[in-house]
Scaffold this active site. Structure first.
Site, mmCIF file in Angstrom:
data_model
loop_
_atom_site.group_PDB
_atom_site.id
_atom_site.type_symbol
_atom_site.label_atom_id
_atom_site.label_comp_id
_atom_site.label_asym_id
_atom_site.label_seq_id
_atom_site.Cartn_x
_atom_site.Cartn_y
_atom_site.Cartn_z
ATOM 1 N N GLU A 264 24.213 6.238 4.901
ATOM 2 C CA GLU A 264 23.800 5.469 5.834
ATOM 3 C C GLU A 264 23.885 3.883 4.986
ATOM 4 O OE1 GLU A 264 22.758 6.106 9.071
ATOM 5 O OE2 GLU A 264 23.917 8.154 8.454
ATOM 6 N N ASP B 251 0.719 -1.279 0.003
ATOM 7 C CA ASP B 251 0.095 0.184 0.104
ATOM 8 C C ASP B 251 0.834 1.229 -0.096
ATOM 9 O OD1 ASP B 251 -2.196 -1.651 0.124
ATOM 10 O OD2 ASP B 251 -1.960 -1.768 2.268
ATOM 11 N N GLU C 14 21.761 1.851 5.647
ATOM 12 C CA GLU C 14 20.308 1.289 5.174
ATOM 13 C C GLU C 14 19.874 2.163 3.838
ATOM 14 O OE1 GLU C 14 20.016 4.468 8.353
ATOM 15 O OE2 GLU C 14 21.337 2.863 8.046
ATOM 16 N N GLU D 142 -13.384 -0.652 -6.165
ATOM 17 C CA GLU D 142 -13.195 -1.718 -5.044
ATOM 18 C C GLU D 142 -12.578 -1.026 -3.826
ATOM 19 O OE1 GLU D 142 -13.591 -5.494 -3.457
ATOM 20 O OE2 GLU D 142 -13.941 -5.039 -5.696
#
Length: 454
Positions: free
Chosen positions: A332, A39, A334, A213
């Site tokens: 970083e 999402d 990450e 939907e």
């Protein structure tokens, strides 16, 4: 540590490389490989794209989701993991279902609208949290649901005149006019008529005559309002409608992303960044992936001359990189284009670090601009065992070796120290692979790294 995801990543790693990603060096979709994400809600702020995601728990057989995560990029290739700045615990009145939300900035703050289950009623409600930074931490803004009618998937549009609209819905579609404080609204929620002219025709389901939907994503471009939504479960495809105003009337324009990707749901978000347009979605492409273990991906696209949106298909390559990454400033750990085997965690030095590193794991950093060369590499590391090695390779995880840093034990996984090693042969713009080597078990943690120019 999530052994389920590590197990599937290791056991099907060869299959992933040879079948799903025949050109492994170009495989940058999905954009997150350390957890399952779903999402996506993209936001452009101060030269970066932030993507707010849900988090499917490992091995889920339902939408088992307890927190949300944030990732950001300045180049659409390397994504920085900012961890989880918000969870169900943020909302004292909620007890389950940390589902699809949306973040919008206003008044120097960032407002995150999310659907969660209201403990008092047992039904879904929309909460709102607020933070002073796009990466949080976020706190409950009002201490109760903002709207509570059992439906999900909030999305916010702030129109050119400053009026903000909150849209949400499944199976129906709603909007309400938010006040400028972004935590209250004027009037009552209005149900948007779901007509076949506005949202296409569904057959075989008398209670759902249109294709709508869930997951509305409403935005404005060149005076035209777009509502991109998940259509006709199951499995879903992504479609869209347009309107001359934020409240309609809506006209169905067709499909954008056909049914594909191994997940029976999909959820889209669209932003413009650095001169390009980007379509975010989710699929089931990671090992162990499926309808309840999804992964966020992104494609670059170009609007047609008349403003319509072309057909967009899922790819494993992802969009081209915007610019290059500078290795001579602190990066970083990450921040990565692809990760194999490793995971991320909160660091005792702030932010996140890469951890749970074992022999043979690696990180890919895309488009690293070494220029005339680098002379050394410095890494911030920690190890509660005897450590290991960081191999610096170009082009692939088994590519040219340009340096090796040896990491000794530091007495703890958060006892940090810096190590430096010489580098030779790193020139031009290349994909950098940090490959980890050593004995059995976990080797080391990595917080950040930086090269020194030659």
């Amino acid at each position: 540590m999530r052994p389920a995801l590590r197990t599937v990543l290791c056991t099907v790693g060869l299959l992933l490389t040879t079948v799903l990603f025949p050109s492994a060096a170009r495989a940058d979709n999905p954009i997150v490989q350390t957890i399952y994400t779903a999402d996506p809600a993209p936001l452009v702020h101060n030269g970066r794209v932030y993507v707010y995601t849900g988090h499917d728990e490992d091995g889920s057989t339902y939408f088992t989701m307890r927190d949300w995560h944030v990732y950001s990029s300045s180049d659409m290739a390397n994504w920085t993991d900012h961890g989880s700045p918000m969870s169900l615990a943020t909302f004292a009145w909620a007890d389950a279902n940390a589902w699809a939300g949306h973040v919008t900035p206003r008044n120097g703050r960032f407002y995150w609208y999310v659907p969660v289950r209201d403990r008092a009623t047992g039904s879904m409600a929309i909460g709102v949290a607020v933070a002073d930074s796009p990466t949080g931490p976020f706190r409950d803004a009002i201490g109760r649901p903002l709207v509570n009618n059992g439906e999900i998937d909030p999305n916010v549009l702030i129109d050119d005149n400053g009026q903000a609209y909150l849209y949400w819905g499944n199976p129906r579609l709603w909007y309400v006019r938010l006040n400028t404080d972004m935590t209250s609204y004027s009037g009552s929620p209005t149900q948007i008529p779901l007509t076949t002219a506005g949202y296409g025709t569904r057959t075989g389901n008398a209670s759902r005559p249109t294709l709508f939907e869930e997951a509305p994503w409403v935005f404005k471009r060149n005076g035209l309002y777009y509502n991109v939504f998940a259509a006709e479960c199951c499995s879903e495809f992504i479609a869209y409608s347009t309107a001359p105003s934020a409240t309609g009337p809506w006209t169905y324009r067709g499909a954008i992303m056909p049914r594909q990707g191994g997940s029976f749901t999909n959820h889209a978000g669209i932003v413009d960044f650095a001169g390009g347009s980007y379509f975010f979605y989710h699929n089931g492409a990671l090992p162990g992936g499926g309808g309840f273990t999804r992964s966020v991906a992104v494609e670059k696209f170009t609007y047609n001359a008349d403003g319509t949106i072309p057909t967009i298909n899922m790819t494993t390559a992802g969009p081209p990189q915007v610019g290059m990454l500078n290795p001579f400033v602190r990066q970083e750990a990450e921040t990565m284009a692809w990760a194999s085997g490793v995971e991320t965690e909160a660091s005792g030095e702030g932010g996140m670090n890469v951890g749970f590193i074992e022999n043979g794991d690696h990180i890919k950093v895309k488009g690293v601009a070494f220029g005339n060369g680098a002379s050394s590499f410095t890494a911030r590391v920690a190890s509660a065992t005897s450590g290991g090695r960081i191999e610096l390779r170009l082009g692939s995880a088994t590519g040219t070796l340009v340096g090796t840093c040896t990491v000794a034990g530091t007495g703890g996984w958060q006892n940090w120290t810096s190590v430096t090693c010489p580098v030779s042969g790193a020139t031009g713009t290349r994909d950098l692979y940090l490959r980890f080597a050593g004995g059995s078990g976990y080797l080391l943690n990595l917080n950040w790294w930086q090269f020194t120019p030659a």
